[in-house]
Design an enzyme around this catalytic site. Structure first.
Site, short mmCIF file in Angstrom:
data_model
loop_
_atom_site.label_atom_id
_atom_site.label_comp_id
_atom_site.label_asym_id
_atom_site.label_seq_id
_atom_site.Cartn_x
_atom_site.Cartn_y
_atom_site.Cartn_z
N GLU A 1 35.82 55.46 57.29
CA GLU A 1 35.83 54.60 58.49
C GLU A 1 36.93 54.97 59.47
OE1 GLU A 1 35.09 50.47 58.43
OE2 GLU A 1 33.59 50.56 56.86
N HIS B 1 40.19 46.88 53.03
CA HIS B 1 40.04 47.42 51.69
C HIS B 1 41.42 47.78 51.14
CE1 HIS B 1 35.55 48.46 51.54
NE2 HIS B 1 35.74 47.91 52.73
#
Length: 443
Positions: A49, A272
């Protein structure tokens, strides 16, 4: 075994959540990530990402001294988001884009626009050749009604194929990334069973991090706790997997994860948690194995094949479910298109009335007539594009199902080639009048 040499490799994997203008505190978090990577001196860094190439270039500049070798994998409309930084020279790279990746009309999910893929980099770690993979699979937005499950299963299938076919000559394989799958999910079992990759969390001798190795935790301020239901504390969907070879054994000495907050900072690196693992590589020269050990290896391989047959069969069933859904959606698009075409013909017939009956005025206002025509064309264009998309989805699902069918047949044939388990001390004698065969079943 003899001539054993040991090499240590430190690997990090992190989903950076780097959506510019949408992700919170994106610029500050990238600065924090760059500082952390410079300080902790990982040998290999696998990032997901990293949606903006500007952010990648910023990290590359900051890590020029600590990680002189890097690569950014480009794919899709906004990029794959995959990047790798390494202390060791990168000799070759390759990107494989998954054939299925969600739906373009689900714009609020955004996976289709990202062009999900797996990136591969070939490194030399001392005298060893390492194939390093970084990937990001389609997200699971609703566990109870997961419409993307067939797509994610196909992605896991293509991922294991890509790893197996490209890592045949490698001394070690390392895979890191956000798999968006729980440890016992079908795609995860398929990937690990087929490739033989080991989970660092399960293999580590020393773990320091979130409970049960979770990488999406409720304590992270960027996480909406509603998204974790029914798992209130968190879930584990990010992994570092590894595998050795016939001349290289790999051991996981330690593994750690971040725990939400970062000391001296107001927010964490990402939504995360970052994973860090320390791998120890031991190279050796093999010695000949005895018949007892060979028998044990055959028994173990037969058991693994039986489990793999069941997993691939389960995956094939899930792909068939996706096939039926895609066929139904294509039929719906076709039927809607036919209705739009019929409406267009009806409007053309109404438009032809003044021409056929001279002097008759148009029964409908001109503006309404044009708006109806625009609606007809919009319906036809939309349904045509959807028909093409669902046809492509069907082809990809059918291709994966065909491959799985062939794989099940091949695995069953190998399984039949294994002899029945016998006591290890039993004397094996060939039938009378036959010479003992020099061939042994393939593992």
């Amino acid at each position: 075994m003899a001539n054993t040499d040991s090499v240590k490799v430190r690997v990090l994997s992190l989903n950076c959540w780097g959506i510019r203008y949408l992700s919170k505190h994106c610029r500050q978090r990238y600065a924090m990530i760059g500082h952390m990577l410079c300080k902790e001196e990982h040998d290999i860094v696998l990032l997901q990402e990293v949606w903006s190439e500007k952010d990648y270039l910023s990290l590359k500049k900051k890590l020029a001294c600590s990680h002189p070798y890097s690569h950014y994998f480009k794919s899709g409309v906004i990029g794959s988001g995959l990047a790798i930084f390494s202390v060791h020279r990168i000799h070759d790279t390759f990107l494989f884009r998954y054939s299925l990746n969600g739906y373009p009309y689900m714009a609020h999910h955004g996976d289709w626009f990202g062009g999900k893929a797996v990136g591969m980099a070939v490194l030399n770690i001392g005298s060893l050749t390492a194939n390093v993979y970084v990937t990001h699979l389609h997200a699971e937005y609703c566990r109870d009604k997961d419409s993307y499950l067939p797509h994610r299963v196909v992605q896991a299938w293509e991922l294991q194929q890509f790893i197996r076919h490209t890592s045949a000559g490698a001394d070690l394989v390392i895979l890191g990334g956000d798999l968006n799958m729980h440890p016992q999910d079908l795609g995860n079992r398929l990937l690990r069973s087929y490739t033989g990759l080991q989970d660092a969390y399960l293999e580590t001798a020393n773990f320091d991090g979130c409970e049960d190795g979770m990488t999406l935790i409720a304590d992270n301020p960027f996480i909406n706790k509603k998204e974790l239901r029914p798992f209130e504390n968190g879930i584990r969907i990010d992994y570092i997997l590894f595998k050795g070879s016939s001349k290289t054994d790999i051991y996981c000495d330690f593994m750690s994860t971040t725990k939400g907050s970062v000391p001296n900072h107001p927010f964490p690196y990402s939504d995360h948690e970052a994973l860090t693992t320390g791998l120890r590589l031991e190279t050796h020269t093999q010695t000949e194995t005895g018949s007892d050990r060979q028998t044990k290896i055959q028994d173990s391989a037969a058991g693994k094949l039986a489990v793999l047959v069941d997993i691939v069969t389960e995956a094939r069933t899930e792909v068939k479910v996706g096939l039926h859904c895609a066929e139904r959606m294509r039929y719906t698009a076709t039927r809607t298109g036919v209705m739009g075409l019929a409406l267009l013909f009806l409007e053309l017939a109404i438009a032809a009335v003044p021409w056929l009956a001279l002097g008759t005025e148009q029964p409908f206002p001109r503006t309404s007539f044009y708006l109806l025509a625009a609606l007809c064309f919009a319906i036809l264009l939309t349904t045509f594009l959807l028909y093409i998309f669902y046809t492509m989805e069907l082809k990809a699902l059918q291709g994966a199902e065909d491959q799985m069918r062939l794989a099940v047949g091949s695995l069953q044939e190998k399984l039949r080639g294994f002899p029945l388990a016998q006591p290890h001390n039993a004397q094996q004698r060939p039938p009378e009048g036959h010479e003992p065969s020099a061939l042994t079943p393939e593992e």
